[in-house]
Design a protein around this motif. Structure first.
Motif, mmCIF file in Angstrom:
data_model
loop_
_atom_site.group_PDB
_atom_site.id
_atom_site.type_symbol
_atom_site.label_atom_id
_atom_site.label_comp_id
_atom_site.label_asym_id
_atom_site.label_seq_id
_atom_site.Cartn_x
_atom_site.Cartn_y
_atom_site.Cartn_z
ATOM 1 N N PRO A 182 1.115 -1.170 -0.197
ATOM 2 C CA PRO A 182 -0.052 -0.044 -0.094
ATOM 3 C C PRO A 182 0.931 1.160 -0.329
ATOM 4 O O PRO A 182 0.288 2.013 -0.941
ATOM 5 C CB PRO A 182 -0.669 -0.050 1.380
ATOM 6 N N GLU A 183 2.703 1.368 0.849
ATOM 7 C CA GLU A 183 2.554 2.030 0.474
ATOM 8 C C GLU A 183 3.203 3.179 -0.695
ATOM 9 O O GLU A 183 3.944 3.918 -0.733
ATOM 10 C CB GLU A 183 3.871 2.593 1.944
ATOM 11 N N ASN A 184 3.222 2.042 -1.877
ATOM 12 C CA ASN A 184 3.902 2.620 -2.752
ATOM 13 C C ASN A 184 2.340 2.753 -3.946
ATOM 14 O O ASN A 184 3.139 3.049 -5.111
ATOM 15 C CB ASN A 184 4.794 1.570 -3.520
ATOM 16 N N TYR A 185 0.948 3.032 -3.286
ATOM 17 C CA TYR A 185 0.438 3.366 -4.095
ATOM 18 C C TYR A 185 0.080 4.718 -4.393
ATOM 19 O O TYR A 185 0.187 5.634 -3.281
ATOM 20 C CB TYR A 185 -1.095 2.648 -4.252
ATOM 21 N N THR A 186 -0.023 5.891 -4.963
ATOM 22 C CA THR A 186 -0.224 7.400 -4.787
ATOM 23 C C THR A 186 -1.843 7.743 -4.633
ATOM 24 O O THR A 186 -2.088 8.457 -4.657
ATOM 25 C CB THR A 186 0.387 7.834 -5.762
ATOM 26 N N ARG A 187 -2.623 5.981 -5.503
ATOM 27 C CA ARG A 187 -4.448 6.225 -5.325
ATOM 28 C C ARG A 187 -4.703 4.608 -5.295
ATOM 29 O O ARG A 187 -4.345 4.487 -5.930
ATOM 30 C CB ARG A 187 -4.453 6.710 -6.797
ATOM 31 N N MET A 188 -6.178 4.935 -4.092
ATOM 32 C CA MET A 188 -6.734 3.664 -3.925
ATOM 33 C C MET A 188 -5.396 2.614 -3.807
ATOM 34 O O MET A 188 -5.396 1.783 -4.083
ATOM 35 C CB MET A 188 -7.571 3.353 -5.511
ATOM 36 N N PRO A 189 -4.999 3.085 -2.458
ATOM 37 C CA PRO A 189 -3.349 1.832 -2.457
ATOM 38 C C PRO A 189 -3.982 0.501 -1.669
ATOM 39 O O PRO A 189 -4.515 0.467 -0.597
ATOM 40 C CB PRO A 189 -3.347 2.607 -0.980
ATOM 41 N N GLY A 190 -3.564 -0.592 -2.005
ATOM 42 C CA GLY A 190 -2.978 -1.435 -2.044
ATOM 43 C C GLY A 190 -4.808 -2.639 -2.462
ATOM 44 O O GLY A 190 -4.569 -3.153 -2.567
ATOM 45 N N LYS A 191 -5.565 -1.622 -3.548
ATOM 46 C CA LYS A 191 -6.160 -2.240 -4.388
ATOM 47 C C LYS A 191 -5.792 -3.077 -5.677
ATOM 48 O O LYS A 191 -5.359 -2.061 -6.769
ATOM 49 C CB LYS A 191 -6.902 -1.019 -4.980
ATOM 50 N N PHE A 192 -5.768 -4.857 -5.246
ATOM 51 C CA PHE A 192 -5.062 -4.783 -6.719
ATOM 52 C C PHE A 192 -5.539 -6.103 -6.844
ATOM 53 O O PHE A 192 -6.456 -6.532 -5.911
ATOM 54 C CB PHE A 192 -3.218 -5.370 -6.610
ATOM 55 N N TYR A 193 -5.979 -6.920 -8.405
ATOM 56 C CA TYR A 193 -6.708 -8.116 -8.689
ATOM 57 C C TYR A 193 -5.641 -9.391 -7.824
ATOM 58 O O TYR A 193 -4.194 -9.453 -8.172
ATOM 59 C CB TYR A 193 -7.028 -8.088 -9.329
ATOM 60 N N THR A 194 -6.011 -10.845 -6.771
ATOM 61 C CA THR A 194 -4.199 -11.506 -6.425
ATOM 62 C C THR A 194 -4.926 -12.096 -8.352
ATOM 63 O O THR A 194 -5.802 -12.098 -9.029
ATOM 64 C CB THR A 194 -6.041 -12.373 -5.958
ATOM 65 N N GLN A 195 -4.036 -13.125 -8.007
ATOM 66 C CA GLN A 195 -3.982 -14.098 -9.465
ATOM 67 C C GLN A 195 -4.963 -15.018 -9.511
ATOM 68 O O GLN A 195 -4.992 -14.981 -11.208
ATOM 69 C CB GLN A 195 -2.585 -14.973 -9.151
ATOM 70 N N LYS A 196 -5.619 -15.661 -8.586
ATOM 71 C CA LYS A 196 -7.006 -15.686 -8.616
ATOM 72 C C LYS A 196 -7.958 -15.589 -9.507
ATOM 73 O O LYS A 196 -8.276 -16.136 -10.307
ATOM 74 C CB LYS A 196 -7.681 -16.846 -7.453
ATOM 75 N N GLU A 197 -7.621 -14.504 -9.417
ATOM 76 C CA GLU A 197 -8.698 -13.336 -9.739
ATOM 77 C C GLU A 197 -9.508 -13.311 -10.992
ATOM 78 O O GLU A 197 -10.358 -13.192 -12.655
ATOM 79 C CB GLU A 197 -9.570 -11.915 -9.046
#
Length: 357
Positions: A182-197
């Motif tokens: 999350p600390e490396n995002y500048t927008r919507m931190p920590g929001k990502f898709y898992t490999q399964k998704e």
């Protein structure tokens, strides 16, 4: 051809080829399942003794094209008082015929009717696409599913999944987890898709005749990548990481299901994003070594003397949204103008209903 008649439909029997006799059994099952759900929404009973037959038959369609890929998507639909006949080469055409059949069904005044007609339909373009820039703005999967359903209703067949951008890296990486910190995002931190998704998303697309093209943008649009790895794009560490990330992406989905990898290359700005010809070649080689076709933006960077990328035109200086290649042997197709997207149709299967691939 329209017969100017609305045929009442109270009960339907569905006659379809055995899934095992089609090229894509899971899609044949999905077509029948979706049709049943749609009919139920319109208060139409589905039963073996239904009075109105909906029949899917494998056969040739007299499409007005000699393009073999377009013929795979062609279908004919004939609706008479006795039933509806959908003819196609295989499940791709069956799916589009079913979507048109849904458009012809109308529930009004307590009665469901279908328009009598005789249709032969085929696409003009191999690529009919839509892009989401989830790198900038993360979108929940149920919302993406609604858009994919709308695409299917309009018979669009390419979903451009732009998952990396300056604000965030939106696909899980197991080899570089710092890209999801999350600390490396500048927008919507920590929001990502898992490999399964991501794998589930590819399958959700495929059932609806949609090819997912992922975009991992490099060397531009890379602020988050550079921050997470503490690199400049010209650094050897950055190049090795991107090559590994391309291979990780390709390992998630077989090349038959995801044959094209988009590597961006547009809008390279500032000294931290500059790379030389050899680094560009490494990006391309990583994609091709996985058996995939590289795709890039035009204007954008490409190795000198290399003409193998599919080029996607994005600038207004390029006379519209034409996809083309420098190699005349590759495909040419058209994309939708930016901002062109329809309202979502009624849903049948929701994202929550999907089965794991």
């Amino acid at each position: 051809r329209w017969d100017d008649r609305a045929i009442p439909v109270q009960s339907v029997r569905i006659l379809a080829p055995s899934p095992s006799r089609t090229s894509y059994p899971e899609q044949m099952k999905f077509i029948v399942s979706e049709l049943k759900s749609f009919l139920a929404e319109h208060r139409v009973k589905v039963a073996p003794d239904g009075t109105f037959a909906v029949k899917f038959v494998k056969g040739d369609v007299k499409a007005g094209t000699e393009n073999s890929k377009l013929k795979e998507e062609a279908y004919s639909l004939r609706v008479t008082p006795g039933g509806a006949l959908i003819t196609a080469m295989d499940t791709r055409g069956f799916y589009y015929g079913m979507k048109t059949l849904e458009q012809l069904l109308l529930r009004r005044g307590g009665t469901t009717t279908i328009a009598a007609c005789d249709i032969v339909d085929w696409p003009d373009f191999e690529i009919r696409g839509f892009m989401n820039d989830v790198g900038r703005n993360y979108m929940p999967l149920p919302l993406i599913a609604r858009e994919l359903d709308s695409m299917a209703q309009l018979k669009l067949n390419v979903y451009h999944f732009h998952f990396t951008e300056n604000p965030g890296w939106r696909l899980e990486s197991k080899i570089y987890p710092e890209l999801n910190a999350p600390e490396n995002y500048t927008r919507m931190p920590g929001k990502f898709y898992t490999q399964k998704e991501f794998k589930q998303l590819v399958e959700y697309c495929r059932l609806r005749n949609i090819l997912l093209i992922p975009e991992m943008d490099m060397p531009g649009h890379s602020q988050m990548f550079r921050k997470a790895l503490n690199v400049k794009m010209s650094d050897e560490k950055a190049t090795k990481a991107l090559v590994a990330l391309i291979k990780e992406l390709c390992s998630l989905v077989p090349k038959e299901k995801m044959p094209i990898i988009h590597i961006g290359t547009d809008e390279v700005r500032g000294k931290d994003e500059q790379v030389n010809n050899e680094i560009l070649k490494e990006y391309i080689h990583a994609v091709e070594s996985c058996g995939r076709i590289p795709m890039r933006w035009q204007p954008g960077l490409t190795p000198k003397g290399y003409n193998g990328c599919i080029q996607q035109l994005w600038s207004g200086r390029q006379n519209g949204c034409l996809l083309s290649t420098q190699d005349p042997g590759r495909q040419r197709a058209a994309d939708l103008p930016r901002g062109c997207f329809p309202p979502s149709p009624a849903r049948r299967q929701t994202w929550a209903d999907r089965k794991n691939p």
